[in-house]
Motif scaffolding. Structure first.
Motif, PDB file in Angstrom:
ATOM      1  N   GLY A   1       0.806  -1.212   0.000  1.00 60.38           N
ATOM      2  CA  GLY A   1       0.000   0.000   0.000  1.00 60.38           C
ATOM      3  C   GLY A   1       0.840   1.263   0.000  1.00 60.38           C
ATOM      4  N   SER A   2       2.129   1.160   0.362  1.00 61.04           N
ATOM      5  CA  SER A   2       2.996   2.333   0.373  1.00 61.04           C
ATOM      6  C   SER A   2       3.222   2.901  -1.023  1.00 61.04           C
ATOM      7  N   LEU A   3       2.902   2.109  -2.058  1.00 58.63           N
ATOM      8  CA  LEU A   3       3.089   2.561  -3.434  1.00 58.63           C
ATOM      9  C   LEU A   3       1.802   3.125  -4.043  1.00 58.63           C
ATOM     10  N   ASN A   4       0.724   3.146  -3.289  1.00 57.49           N
ATOM     11  CA  ASN A   4      -0.551   3.616  -3.833  1.00 57.49           C
ATOM     12  C   ASN A   4      -0.477   5.045  -4.349  1.00 57.49           C
ATOM     13  N   GLY A   5       0.326   5.866  -3.702  1.00 52.20           N
ATOM     14  CA  GLY A   5       0.443   7.263  -4.117  1.00 52.20           C
ATOM     15  C   GLY A   5       1.208   7.459  -5.405  1.00 52.20           C
ATOM     16  N   HIS A   6       1.793   6.378  -5.944  1.00 47.21           N
ATOM     17  CA  HIS A   6       2.581   6.468  -7.178  1.00 47.21           C
ATOM     18  C   HIS A   6       1.906   5.783  -8.366  1.00 47.21           C
ATOM     19  N   ARG A   7       0.815   5.112  -8.145  1.00 47.42           N
ATOM     20  CA  ARG A   7       0.215   4.319  -9.216  1.00 47.42           C
ATOM     21  C   ARG A   7      -0.495   5.193 -10.253  1.00 47.42           C
ATOM     22  N   PRO A   8      -0.537   4.661 -11.531  1.00 45.42           N
ATOM     23  CA  PRO A   8       0.047   3.406 -12.021  1.00 45.42           C
ATOM     24  C   PRO A   8       1.570   3.494 -12.116  1.00 45.42           C
ATOM     25  N   LEU A   9       2.188   2.346 -12.242  1.00 46.49           N
ATOM     26  CA  LEU A   9       3.644   2.263 -12.265  1.00 46.49           C
ATOM     27  C   LEU A   9       4.140   1.832 -13.641  1.00 46.49           C
ATOM     28  N   HIS A  10       5.305   2.334 -14.015  1.00 50.44           N
ATOM     29  CA  HIS A  10       5.954   1.917 -15.259  1.00 50.44           C
ATOM     30  C   HIS A  10       6.984   0.843 -14.921  1.00 50.44           C
ATOM     31  N   LYS A  11       6.892  -0.286 -15.586  1.00 51.79           N
ATOM     32  CA  LYS A  11       7.798  -1.404 -15.342  1.00 51.79           C
ATOM     33  C   LYS A  11       8.892  -1.401 -16.409  1.00 51.79           C
ATOM     34  N   VAL A  12      10.154  -1.373 -15.957  1.00 49.81           N
ATOM     35  CA  VAL A  12      11.279  -1.248 -16.882  1.00 49.81           C
ATOM     36  C   VAL A  12      12.332  -2.302 -16.560  1.00 49.81           C
ATOM     37  N   ALA A  13      12.806  -2.979 -17.596  1.00 50.04           N
ATOM     38  CA  ALA A  13      13.867  -3.977 -17.432  1.00 50.04           C
ATOM     39  C   ALA A  13      15.206  -3.349 -17.791  1.00 50.04           C
ATOM     40  N   MET A  14      16.210  -3.620 -16.961  1.00 49.52           N
ATOM     41  CA  MET A  14      17.534  -3.072 -17.211  1.00 49.52           C
ATOM     42  C   MET A  14      18.283  -3.955 -18.206  1.00 49.52           C
TER      43      MET A  14
END
Length: 279
Positions: free
Chosen positions: A148-161
């Motif tokens: 839930g600590s990430l709720n303020g950032h959603r949606p999230l971008h998923k990136v592979a290095m």
């Protein structure tokens, strides 16, 4: 009456034991894994270590002025910090009950959007060694971002290095910053660690109240199993008036180990289960 009570407790402990045996084993084994491999997270220390350079000389607007430009009430601000976003100084701020937002400290404008190319660049800067990154997708939540600590950032971008062995980072769509990093090593071990121990599959964890009720119900069931086992164990224990064989227990073999070992470890197992319930 007492005979019926004893029989009920014997049967209750027996069948709860059958039902919870595998779960108890998984809880203890996964707990050992968690001692060495934590659930993926981005700690404050990691965030500062990977923070991009901040050019203070470009700051022309103070936080109070920036808040006023965007109707942010200072009294409602929960957290804010001055950092670097997309190579520019910015105030990253969150008000109570709202999502994070980024306001550039050089011109007072708010970060409008975080594009896939912006997420890739943020990931490269965060990594510090990678020369490129591959944008995977935008998501609300997956197995490693259920907190839930990430709720303020959603949606999230998923990136592979690129060039790494399975390193993946998640970039906030609100601030353009990396908010979680994971490695293939962490993800692999957590499938048999935290995911099992916390009963943390995404499909269940996305429903916080349901997940909490499942943990509570299983913890209570485990406590009943432990308490009933202690009661039954002491009933069958004879220290002064021993059994004909001279033993303190009527059992042999594995049953003897279970009887005496269960009594010896009862307090530890009880506190283990009770802490799980309280969590």
């Amino acid at each position: 009456m007492m005979k019926n009570v004893k029989r009920f407790l014997y049967l209750l402990h027996r069948w709860l034991g059958v039902g919870f045996a595998l779960l108890f084993l998984l809880w203890f084994a996964s707990g050992i894994v968690m001692m060495y491999v934590a659930f993926p997270t981005l700690t404050p220390l990691e965030r500062f270590e990977h923070a991009p350079p901040l050019d203070i000389s470009r700051v022309t607007i103070g936080p109070a002025a920036a808040f006023a430009l965007h109707d942010i009430e200072p009294g409602r601000v929960d957290q804010f910090r001055l950092t670097s976003v997309q190579g520019r100084p910015a105030y990253v701020v969150r008000s109570v009950g709202e999502q994070w937002r980024a306001i550039f400290a050089d011109d007072g404008r708010a970060l409008a959007a975080v594009r896939p190319v912006d997420a890739e660049q943020a990931a490269i800067v965060f990594d510090g060694k990678a020369r490129s990154a591959t944008y995977l997708n935008t998501l609300r939540v997956d197995q490693w971002t259920v907190s839930g600590s990430l709720n303020g950032h959603r949606p999230l971008h998923k990136v592979a290095m690129s060039g790494s062995e399975g390193d993946i980072v998640y970039v906030s769509s609100r601030t353009g910053q990396v908010v979680r990093d994971t490695t293939a090593w962490e993800r692999g071990w957590n499938w048999v660690g935290a995911v099992v121990h916390w009963i943390y599959p995404t499909v269940l964890r996305q429903q916080p109240s349901t997940w909490a009720n499942v943990v509570i119900a299983l913890s209570l069931g485990g406590l009943v199993s432990v308490v009933s086992g202690v009661v039954v164990g002491f009933w069958r224990l004879r220290v002064k008036r021993r059994y004909r064989s001279g033993a303190v227990s009527p059992f042999r073999g594995w049953q003897l180990w279970h009887h005496l070992g269960g009594l010896i470890c009862a307090l530890f197992v009880f506190t283990f289960m009770f802490s799980g319930l309280m969590s």
